[in-house]
Design a protein around this motif. Structure first.
Motif, mmCIF file in Angstrom:
data_model
loop_
_atom_site.group_PDB
_atom_site.id
_atom_site.type_symbol
_atom_site.label_atom_id
_atom_site.label_comp_id
_atom_site.label_asym_id
_atom_site.label_seq_id
_atom_site.Cartn_x
_atom_site.Cartn_y
_atom_site.Cartn_z
ATOM 1 N N GLN A 13 0.846 -1.189 0.000
ATOM 2 C CA GLN A 13 0.000 0.000 0.000
ATOM 3 C C GLN A 13 0.879 1.237 0.000
ATOM 4 O O GLN A 13 1.668 1.443 0.933
ATOM 5 N N LYS A 50 -3.091 5.443 -1.738
ATOM 6 C CA LYS A 50 -3.586 4.420 -2.653
ATOM 7 C C LYS A 50 -4.164 3.245 -1.884
ATOM 8 O O LYS A 50 -3.889 3.060 -0.701
ATOM 9 N N GLU A 51 -4.961 2.450 -2.582
ATOM 10 C CA GLU A 51 -5.522 1.257 -1.967
ATOM 11 C C GLU A 51 -4.464 0.155 -1.879
ATOM 12 O O GLU A 51 -3.500 0.144 -2.636
#
Length: 124
Positions: free
Chosen positions: A39, A43-44
């Motif tokens: 990660q 961001k995911e």
């Protein structure tokens, strides 16, 4: 359940290598499917690599295929991620995860246990 602790992160220049380790405890480790996720800030969490309990089958995200390698040593209750030809876009916190059931090994939501993560920073 399996308890997981990652290590091996750090700062490396682009083109360099790092080897992440994940030490596991728990009696179900040897039949668990294992994955690495990462990660980056903002961001995911994304899938990086996964390995079946028998170590016969591995899966990789397209972005790391040919550069990263996932392995496991059941006798040591450990899983590893060898990362070569690192790029600045590989910078992220890397997490080790385990799951007891097969299925979509790229789906983070299907993993049962997670480590605390280790930071990998690749400078340009």
């Amino acid at each position: 359940q399996v308890q997981l602790v990652e290590s091996g992160g750090g700062l490396v220049q682009a083109g360099g290598s790092l080897r992440l380790s994940c030490a596991a405890s728990g009696r179900t480790f040897r039949t668990s499917y294992l994955g690495w996720f990462r990660q980056a800030p903002g961001k995911e969490r994304e899938f990086v690599a996964a390995i079946t309990w028998s170590a016969h089958i591995t899966y990789y995200a397209d972005s790391v295929k040919g550069r990263f390698a996932i392995t496991r040593v059941n006798a040591k209750n450990s899983v590893y991620l060898q990362m070569d030809s690192l790029k600045p876009e590989d910078t992220a916190v890397y997490y080790c995860a385990s799951r007891s059931l097969p299925g979509n090994l790229q789906a983070a939501a299907e993993y049962d246990s997670w480590g605390q993560g280790t930071q990998v920073t690749v400078s340009s």
